[in-house]
Design a protein around this motif. Structure first.
Motif, PDB file in Angstrom:
ATOM      1  N   ARG A 265       2.207 -19.770  -1.129  1.00  0.00           N
ATOM      2  CA  ARG A 265       1.004 -18.992  -0.794  1.00  0.00           C
ATOM      3  C   ARG A 265       1.459 -17.680  -0.183  1.00  0.00           C
ATOM      4  O   ARG A 265       2.206 -17.663   0.789  1.00  0.00           O
ATOM      5  N   VAL A 266       1.017 -16.607  -0.769  1.00  0.00           N
ATOM      6  CA  VAL A 266       1.408 -15.290  -0.278  1.00  0.00           C
ATOM      7  C   VAL A 266       0.293 -14.303  -0.604  1.00  0.00           C
ATOM      8  O   VAL A 266      -0.402 -14.450  -1.615  1.00  0.00           O
ATOM      9  N   VAL A 267       0.101 -13.329   0.256  1.00  0.00           N
ATOM     10  CA  VAL A 267      -0.872 -12.261   0.010  1.00  0.00           C
ATOM     11  C   VAL A 267      -0.126 -10.937   0.016  1.00  0.00           C
ATOM     12  O   VAL A 267       0.616 -10.637   0.949  1.00  0.00           O
ATOM     13  N   LYS A 268      -0.320 -10.172  -1.042  1.00  0.00           N
ATOM     14  CA  LYS A 268       0.264  -8.838  -1.110  1.00  0.00           C
ATOM     15  C   LYS A 268      -0.862  -7.813  -1.020  1.00  0.00           C
ATOM     16  O   LYS A 268      -1.852  -7.910  -1.733  1.00  0.00           O
ATOM     17  N   VAL A 269      -0.693  -6.847  -0.128  1.00  0.00           N
ATOM     18  CA  VAL A 269      -1.691  -5.793   0.076  1.00  0.00           C
ATOM     19  C   VAL A 269      -1.115  -4.494  -0.472  1.00  0.00           C
ATOM     20  O   VAL A 269      -0.023  -4.076  -0.087  1.00  0.00           O
ATOM     21  N   PHE A 270      -1.849  -3.862  -1.391  1.00  0.00           N
ATOM     22  CA  PHE A 270      -1.392  -2.629  -2.039  1.00  0.00           C
ATOM     23  C   PHE A 270      -2.276  -1.460  -1.607  1.00  0.00           C
ATOM     24  O   PHE A 270      -3.332  -1.238  -2.199  1.00  0.00           O
ATOM     25  N   PRO A 271      -1.883  -0.689  -0.594  1.00  0.00           N
ATOM     26  CA  PRO A 271      -2.644   0.514  -0.239  1.00  0.00           C
ATOM     27  C   PRO A 271      -2.158   1.705  -1.066  1.00  0.00           C
ATOM     28  O   PRO A 271      -0.974   2.047  -1.039  1.00  0.00           O
ATOM     29  N   TYR A 272      -3.046   2.285  -1.836  1.00  0.00           N
ATOM     30  CA  TYR A 272      -2.688   3.484  -2.600  1.00  0.00           C
ATOM     31  C   TYR A 272      -2.673   4.704  -1.678  1.00  0.00           C
ATOM     32  O   TYR A 272      -3.584   4.891  -0.874  1.00  0.00           O
ATOM     33  N   LEU A 273      -1.669   5.535  -1.826  1.00  0.00           N
ATOM     34  CA  LEU A 273      -1.545   6.743  -1.018  1.00  0.00           C
ATOM     35  C   LEU A 273      -1.904   7.990  -1.808  1.00  0.00           C
ATOM     36  O   LEU A 273      -1.939   9.086  -1.259  1.00  0.00           O
ATOM     37  N   THR A 274      -2.150   7.842  -3.100  1.00  0.00           N
ATOM     38  CA  THR A 274      -2.686   8.926  -3.931  1.00  0.00           C
ATOM     39  C   THR A 274      -3.854   8.358  -4.719  1.00  0.00           C
ATOM     40  O   THR A 274      -3.899   7.162  -5.009  1.00  0.00           O
ATOM     41  N   ASP A 275      -4.791   9.193  -5.078  1.00  0.00           N
ATOM     42  CA  ASP A 275      -6.000   8.729  -5.754  1.00  0.00           C
ATOM     43  C   ASP A 275      -5.697   8.192  -7.147  1.00  0.00           C
ATOM     44  O   ASP A 275      -4.842   8.700  -7.861  1.00  0.00           O
TER      45      ASP A 275
ATOM     46  N   ASP B  38      -8.043   0.693   8.608  1.00  0.00           N
ATOM     47  CA  ASP B  38      -8.315   1.882   9.403  1.00  0.00           C
ATOM     48  C   ASP B  38      -7.962   3.122   8.576  1.00  0.00           C
ATOM     49  O   ASP B  38      -6.794   3.317   8.225  1.00  0.00           O
ATOM     50  N   PRO B  39      -8.949   3.964   8.235  1.00  0.00           N
ATOM     51  CA  PRO B  39      -8.646   5.136   7.399  1.00  0.00           C
ATOM     52  C   PRO B  39      -7.651   6.088   8.052  1.00  0.00           C
ATOM     53  O   PRO B  39      -6.882   6.759   7.364  1.00  0.00           O
ATOM     54  N   MET B  40      -7.640   6.148   9.393  1.00  0.00           N
ATOM     55  CA  MET B  40      -6.677   7.004  10.083  1.00  0.00           C
ATOM     56  C   MET B  40      -5.250   6.469   9.907  1.00  0.00           C
ATOM     57  O   MET B  40      -4.298   7.243   9.741  1.00  0.00           O
ATOM     58  N   ALA B  41      -5.112   5.156   9.916  1.00  0.00           N
ATOM     59  CA  ALA B  41      -3.796   4.552   9.707  1.00  0.00           C
ATOM     60  C   ALA B  41      -3.311   4.819   8.289  1.00  0.00           C
ATOM     61  O   ALA B  41      -2.128   5.094   8.062  1.00  0.00           O
ATOM     62  N   LEU B  42      -4.233   4.746   7.339  1.00  0.00           N
ATOM     63  CA  LEU B  42      -3.881   5.013   5.946  1.00  0.00           C
ATOM     64  C   LEU B  42      -3.471   6.465   5.765  1.00  0.00           C
ATOM     65  O   LEU B  42      -2.482   6.772   5.095  1.00  0.00           O
ATOM     66  N   GLU B  43      -4.221   7.370   6.383  1.00  0.00           N
ATOM     67  CA  GLU B  43      -3.896   8.796   6.297  1.00  0.00           C
ATOM     68  C   GLU B  43      -2.546   9.084   6.943  1.00  0.00           C
ATOM     69  O   GLU B  43      -1.767   9.909   6.458  1.00  0.00           O
ATOM     70  N   SER B  44      -2.241   8.369   8.021  1.00  0.00           N
ATOM     71  CA  SER B  44      -0.983   8.571   8.735  1.00  0.00           C
ATOM     72  C   SER B  44       0.220   8.230   7.856  1.00  0.00           C
ATOM     73  O   SER B  44       1.172   9.017   7.768  1.00  0.00           O
ATOM     74  N   ILE B  45       0.179   7.080   7.175  1.00  0.00           N
ATOM     75  CA  ILE B  45       1.328   6.718   6.339  1.00  0.00           C
ATOM     76  C   ILE B  45       1.354   7.551   5.054  1.00  0.00           C
ATOM     77  O   ILE B  45       2.424   7.774   4.487  1.00  0.00           O
ATOM     78  N   ALA B  46       0.176   8.037   4.617  1.00  0.00           N
ATOM     79  CA  ALA B  46       0.159   8.917   3.449  1.00  0.00           C
ATOM     80  C   ALA B  46       0.872  10.229   3.768  1.00  0.00           C
ATOM     81  O   ALA B  46       1.675  10.732   2.966  1.00  0.00           O
ATOM     82  N   GLN B  47       0.583  10.796   4.947  1.00  0.00           N
ATOM     83  CA  GLN B  47       1.230  12.044   5.353  1.00  0.00           C
ATOM     84  C   GLN B  47       2.731  11.847   5.549  1.00  0.00           C
ATOM     85  O   GLN B  47       3.537  12.695   5.150  1.00  0.00           O
ATOM     86  N   ARG B  48       3.102  10.734   6.151  1.00  0.00           N
ATOM     87  CA  ARG B  48       4.526  10.457   6.360  1.00  0.00           C
ATOM     88  C   ARG B  48       5.245  10.297   5.014  1.00  0.00           C
ATOM     89  O   ARG B  48       6.380  10.730   4.851  1.00  0.00           O
ATOM     90  N   SER B  49       4.566   9.692   4.069  1.00  0.00           N
ATOM     91  CA  SER B  49       5.158   9.486   2.750  1.00  0.00           C
ATOM     92  C   SER B  49       5.348  10.810   2.020  1.00  0.00           C
ATOM     93  O   SER B  49       6.375  11.035   1.361  1.00  0.00           O
TER      94      SER B  49
END
Length: 228
Positions: free
Chosen positions: A175-185, A69-80
């Motif tokens: 077995r593990v999955v790591k998800v890396f969301p970038y908060l800066t371009d 969800d791009p809104m969720a990503l934007e939310s944690i980016a702003q909080r960060s």
């Protein structure tokens, strides 16, 4: 004693014996495993989630932008960004559980309550998005369990590359999955793009012998590696 047990498990995870360890742990928590399988049957897995899971199985990595969800990503980016501003204004040191990686500042450790993050923590909520849960369930064949969330501020230090800046394999679980969301371009190599070897190929002699490789050592060991 606990420190030595954790060290033993750390070494065990780098050997084929880890599968025996995993079996024993699953038997120990058989009731919880059975419950997670029952809950899995209640999930509706979409074709997009399944196709992402199939790609991950085949290649060892997958790009997930269209599941987030791009809104969720934007939310944690702003909080960060807000956390960084508060730290800069206060001039105080960030409380961190682990400090041996000088190139990383762990920005969430101080938000834990009794060693765990509250479920309402926005970073936990980001990780628990329905789209991601369905994708992970399709890949794992089980209801996924969230192990941790981590917010890091990566900064240049001028020091020699070390730890996870080097080529390495993670041994968190079988077995593990790591998800890396970038908060800066990340636009070019100077921005530090995440880099991986497709299909997670490795040599049998990698077991225990060495955990991390410099670029030159990695290229010598895996000359035909497909790098992403």
């Amino acid at each position: 004693m606990i420190k030595y047990i954790r060290k033993l498990v750390w070494y065990l995870a780098r050997t084929p014996l880890v599968h025996l360890w995993k079996l024993l742990r699953r038997l120990q928590h058989a009731g919880l495993v059975a419950r997670r399988k029952r809950l899995l049957s209640q999930l509706e897995i979409t074709s997009l989630q399944k196709s992402k899971a199939d790609f991950l199985t085949a290649n060892g990595w997958v790009e997930l932008s269209d599941l987030v969800d791009p809104m969720a990503l934007e939310s944690i980016a702003q909080r960060s960004d807000e956390k960084l501003r508060q730290i800069a204004q206060s001039g105080s040191e960030v409380k961190q559980e682990i400090t041996h990686k000088s190139f990383w500042v762990r920005l969430l450790d101080e938000e834990k309550v009794n060693g765990k993050y509250p479920v309402e923590n926005p970073y936990v909520q980001f990780a628990l998005q329905n789209q991601l849960i369905g994708f992970l369930a399709s890949y794992l064949g089980n209801l996924p369990q969230l192990d941790d969330v981590l917010l890091t501020y990566s900064r240049p230090t001028g020091n020699k590359l070390s730890y996870s800046q080097l080529w390495h394999r993670d041994y968190d679980d079988t077995r593990v999955v790591k998800v890396f969301p970038y908060l800066t371009d990340v636009k070019d190599i100077e921005d530090g793009p995440f880099t991986l070897m497709q299909n997670n190929r490795r040599k049998a002699s990698d077991i225990i012998v060495k955990s991390r490789y410099s670029d030159s050592a990695f290229e010598a060991r895996y000359p035909d590696a497909e790098i992403k």
